[in-house]
Design an enzyme around this catalytic site. Structure first.
Site, mmCIF file in Angstrom:
data_model
loop_
_atom_site.group_PDB
_atom_site.id
_atom_site.type_symbol
_atom_site.label_atom_id
_atom_site.label_comp_id
_atom_site.label_asym_id
_atom_site.label_seq_id
_atom_site.Cartn_x
_atom_site.Cartn_y
_atom_site.Cartn_z
ATOM 1 N N GLY A 45 0.849 -1.183 0.000
ATOM 2 C CA GLY A 45 0.000 0.000 0.000
ATOM 3 C C GLY A 45 0.884 1.232 0.000
ATOM 4 N N GLN A 50 3.493 9.813 0.839
ATOM 5 C CA GLN A 50 4.756 9.055 0.932
ATOM 6 C C GLN A 50 5.672 9.249 -0.283
ATOM 7 O OE1 GLN A 50 2.534 5.251 2.039
ATOM 8 N NE2 GLN A 50 4.405 5.073 3.262
ATOM 9 N N CYS A 98 5.784 -0.018 7.564
ATOM 10 C CA CYS A 98 5.486 1.145 6.726
ATOM 11 C C CYS A 98 6.734 1.505 5.928
ATOM 12 C CB CYS A 98 5.073 2.303 7.632
ATOM 13 S SG CYS A 98 4.688 3.812 6.736
ATOM 14 N N LEU A 99 6.557 1.753 4.633
ATOM 15 C CA LEU A 99 7.707 2.126 3.795
ATOM 16 C C LEU A 99 8.377 3.395 4.305
ATOM 17 C CD1 LEU A 99 6.214 1.411 0.250
ATOM 18 C CD2 LEU A 99 7.832 -0.006 1.529
ATOM 19 N N HIS A 140 -4.454 1.787 7.701
ATOM 20 C CA HIS A 140 -3.054 2.255 7.773
ATOM 21 C C HIS A 140 -2.814 3.359 6.730
ATOM 22 C CE1 HIS A 140 1.439 1.608 8.154
ATOM 23 N NE2 HIS A 140 1.342 2.273 7.018
ATOM 24 N N GLU A 141 -3.245 3.111 5.498
ATOM 25 C CA GLU A 141 -3.012 4.100 4.430
ATOM 26 C C GLU A 141 -3.853 5.351 4.638
ATOM 27 O OE1 GLU A 141 -0.507 3.699 2.628
ATOM 28 O OE2 GLU A 141 -0.204 1.588 3.105
ATOM 29 N N HIS A 144 -2.292 7.900 6.736
ATOM 30 C CA HIS A 144 -1.301 8.752 6.070
ATOM 31 C C HIS A 144 -1.943 10.030 5.528
ATOM 32 C CE1 HIS A 144 2.414 6.480 6.192
ATOM 33 N NE2 HIS A 144 1.838 5.387 5.739
HETATM 34 ZN ZN ZN Z 1 2.616 3.529 5.908
#
Ligand code: ZN
Length: 184
Positions: A45, A50, A98-99, A140-141, A144
């Site tokens: 995701g 990001q 998370c990236l 989660h996304e 962001h």
């Molecule tokens: Zn994340």
């Protein structure tokens, strides 16, 4: 085009992302670039902040989980301007990564079922329920887009224990297989 992943310490990750207008220039290219960037970094995701774009866009492809979990086998989505209408059920623990927080994984509690209103890549409106891991990825996304990171949802003690590693991330002092940057 593959963007570097914007990591912890970048103000854009702490901002509420902007609504996407229907004539947003280059929207299709941006969505394609988000998928390219997510695949390159082995993510499931990715939210636009990001890659440094403060816009309400999420891409998801968790079809690689389909072998172990049949519910995931078609779970590929573009969510534009998502609105969380409802979250319900008994909170459950899932180990999140998370990236934008490379090499950090923590157990996070969230509710198991959501109702979401969103637009797809053609800006057609939808309203759907999601549950289990599908809901988890979206939650989660979605965070962001609100300027929230999963480490905001763990105990202050756990977060304190991570402080050294978080400081390293803000200086890009982390060994990771994809390109990262701090966007000041
Ligand atoms: Zn994340």
């Amino acid at each position: 085009m593959v963007y570097p992943i914007v990591v912890y310490g970048s103000p854009v990750l702490r901002k509420k992302a902007r609504h996407v207008e229907k004539d947003h220039p280059g929207l299709q290219t941006l969505i394609a670039d988000m998928f390219d960037t997510m695949y390159k970094s082995d993510g499931m995701g990715l939210a636009a902040p990001q890659i440094g774009k403060s816009l309400r866009i999420i891409v998801i492809d968790a079809t690689s989980m389909g072998e172990d979990d049949p519910a995931m086998k078609d779970f590929k989505k573009v969510l534009v301007n998502p609105e969380m209408l409802e979250e319900e059920g008994e909170p459950w623990i899932f180990n999140e990564g998370c990236l934008s927080l490379p090499k950090i994984r923590e157990d996070v509690l969230r509710k198991p079922r959501i109702r979401l209103r969103y637009q797809d890549e053609n800006l057609q409106p939808h309203e759907d329920y999601f549950d289990g891991v599908q809901a988890r990825i979206i939650q989660h996304e979605y965070d962001h887009l609100e300027g929230i990171l999963f480490i905001d949802r763990i105990s202050p003690l756990r977060k304190k224990l991570l402080q050294g590693r978080l400081n390293d991330i803000t200086k890009c002092k982390v060994d990771v297989a994809y390109k990262i940057k701090v966007l000041k």
